[in-house]
Design an enzyme around this catalytic site. Structure first.
Site, PDB file in Angstrom:
ATOM      1  CE  LYS A 112       5.314  -8.470  -1.958  1.00 39.74           C
ATOM      2  NZ  LYS A 112       6.764  -8.777  -1.913  1.00 39.74           N
TER       3      LYS A 112
HETATM    4  C1  PLP Z   1       7.222  -9.994  -2.060  1.00 42.98           C
HETATM    5  C2  PLP Z   1       8.729 -10.095  -2.684  1.00 42.98           C
HETATM    6  C3  PLP Z   1       8.935 -11.408  -3.232  1.00 42.98           C
HETATM    7  C4  PLP Z   1       8.260 -12.712  -3.356  1.00 42.98           C
HETATM    8  O1  PLP Z   1       7.050 -12.347  -4.239  1.00 42.98           O
HETATM    9  P1  PLP Z   1       5.914 -13.097  -4.256  1.00 42.98           P
HETATM   10  O2  PLP Z   1       4.847 -12.641  -5.228  1.00 42.98           O
HETATM   11  O3  PLP Z   1       5.361 -13.087  -2.947  1.00 42.98           O
HETATM   12  O4  PLP Z   1       6.334 -14.351  -4.487  1.00 42.98           O
HETATM   13  C5  PLP Z   1      10.388 -11.309  -3.878  1.00 42.98           C
HETATM   14  N1  PLP Z   1      11.129 -10.189  -3.615  1.00 42.98           N
HETATM   15  C6  PLP Z   1      10.830  -9.115  -3.035  1.00 42.98           C
HETATM   16  C7  PLP Z   1      11.650  -8.012  -2.712  1.00 42.98           C
HETATM   17  C8  PLP Z   1       9.638  -9.096  -2.500  1.00 42.98           C
HETATM   18  O5  PLP Z   1       9.145  -7.929  -1.723  1.00 42.98           O
END
Ligand code: PLP
Length: 461
Positions: A112
């Site tokens: 993220k």
């Molecule tokens: C947020 C997250 C996901 C999922 O991603 P989305 O965009 O919500 O589908 C998968 N793995 C990790 C480590 C995350 O932080």
């Protein structure tokens, strides 16, 4: 570039509007009025290019006159200067046709950061140009919150409120949020699940007067700028492979995988997108059974995917319906009323299936996968990445390059890793340091008036 809402009732918006507003005023999600297409020759030129330059090539297609080329370039350089991997999102071999796309080299060790580091900077610039303040409220299943705090903590004219489900994020994830030294960061441990937190944030947005009064906005994956920023690594990864790959994506809110659809609509040849879910398998059921139906959220070893309502799926539905905003509105209303939506079997469902397939696995399979891959390759996967590695195994595409999106550093989830391989992963110094810092957080019940009150009192302080 103009943006439209999936619900069709919002005025057209420019990039700065979309960036600052998050959700469209009609409750829908923003998408470009038409997808910019990057010519094949330019996509081919991404081979060997710097990540930052590909990011500029992609993002500049969306920004219009909201940012000058120089501004955008400067913010991209700054956003990725804090990453510990020089190529930002390295693609490394995992044996056979499989590759890991390592997205965890940013300040909070999860993917993220890649979008939020740039989003936070663009946000501050756009806000300065427009004047005024903004209040960002985000629900997090663990990683969004820390990434948002790392991106926005200490910025002027911005307050950040992050709601996480109490006791349902890992210790490391919680500390990454609650040890922020910045006065504009406000952590809330909410009594409930991630879906409760997300519903509460949605309800807050629905309180139009209050939302306006505090200039409420979102940096959740519903913010299109995150999708645009995440589409970049689909381009950089594919550029390094001889054939169009299949991407396997650990999926929760459907933001990361929809960025793959975005890349494909921008002209990137992609052989398929595999939705990998944990026991919270709403997306796997939607694709495989044709019924999008929320169940009860389950607490798993991959908590950032413990989600039963995949907000960004609305974007994929809108596209698969042939951009039919009336149908999308009707469908989302039906889903919000009945917690169930039957996907039309002669149009929407088969169109989704031309790009997407889906597999779910449970915690036992996650642990077995971490263990097996560690034994075979020496590499330690985090539990989210392991869910994707398992999904890859469940399907066979001989001779096709497979790219597993590796979304978190294993050190964020030491308990799961220890259960799988008998010892914890090595902890990067930046994470180890958090153990000794004081935590700052507030506990709230799942109650809208109380949340409103809390936000008002903090903003007045
Ligand atoms: C947020 C997250 C996901 C999922 O991603 P989305 O965009 O919500 O589908 C998968 N793995 C990790 C480590 C995350 O932080």
């Amino acid at each position: 570039m103009n943006f439209i809402s999936t619900r069709g009732q919002a005025p057209k918006a420019n990039f700065a509007d979309v960036l600052l507003a998050g959700l469209a005023p009609d409750g829908g999600l923003y998408l470009p009025e038409s997808w910019p297409v990057i010519p094949a020759a330019e996509i081919a030129s991404f081979k060997g290019a710097r990540y930052q330059d590909v990011a500029f090539a992609v993002l500049s297609r969306f920004t219009g006159d909201a940012f000058s080329a120089d501004e955008l370039k400067a913010e991209i350089e700054s956003a990725y200067s804090g990453f510990e991997a020089p190529d930002i999102a390295p693609l490394t071999p995992l044996g056979g046709d499989a590759h890991l796309l390592e997205l965890f080299h940013g300040p909070t060790f999860a993917f993220k950061d890649i979008a939020l580091q740039i989003l936070g900077r663009l946000f501050a610039v756009a806000l300065k140009k427009r004047g005024g303040r903004a209040t960002i409220v985000a629900a997090t299943s663990g990683d969004t919150g820390s990434a948002a705090i790392a991106a926005l903590g200490g910025l002027e004219n911005i307050d950040v409120f992050v709601l996480h489900p109490k006791g349902r994020v890992s210790d490391v994830q919680r500390r990454q949020m609650t040890t922020s030294p910045h006065a504009n960061v406000h952590n809330i441990a909410l009594e409930g699940t991630f879906d409760d937190a997300q519903a509460l944030v949605k309800a807050l947005f629905a309180e139009k007067d209050f939302a306006k009064e505090i200039s409420l906005t979102a940096v959740n994956s519903i913010n299109f700028v995150r999708i645009a920023a995440q589409s970049v690594y689909y381009f950089t990864a594919a550029a390094q492979l001889a054939k169009p790959p299949i991407f396997v994506v650990p999926t929760g809110n459907f933001g990361d995988i929809f960025a793959g659809e975005a890349a494909s609509r921008m002209g990137l040849p992609i052989a398929g997108l595999v939705i990998a879910t944990n026991a919270n398998d709403i997306m796997a059921r939607a694709l495989n059974k044709g019924v999008y139906q929320a169940g009860d959220a389950r607490h798993t070893l991959s908590p950032s995917m413990d989600i039963q309502v995949a907000s960004n799926f609305e974007r994929a539905l809108f596209e698969a319906s042939g951009r039919d905003a009336a149908w999308t509105t009707h469908a989302m209303n039906e889903f919000s009323r009945d917690k169930k939506l039957v996907l039309p079997h002669n149009s929407v469902l088969p169109r989704l299936r031309t790009l997407y397939s889906a597999f779910a696995s449970d915690d036992a399979q996650t642990l077995a996968t971490i263990k097996r891959i560690h034994a075979q390759t020496g590499r330690i996967l985090d539990p989210h990445t392991a869910v994707a590695a398992k999904a890859m195994e469940m399907d066979t595409f001989p001779g096709r390059p497979m790219v597993i999106l590796s979304t978190a550093h294993p050190a964020k989830f030491p308990d799961a890793v220890t259960r799988a391989i008998g010892h914890p992963p090595q902890v990067p110094p930046a994470l180890a340091r958090l153990e000794n810092l004081p935590e700052k957080l507030e506990f709230l019940p799942n109650n809208l008036p109380l949340l409103r009150q809390f936000i008002s009192s903090r903003l007045a302080a």
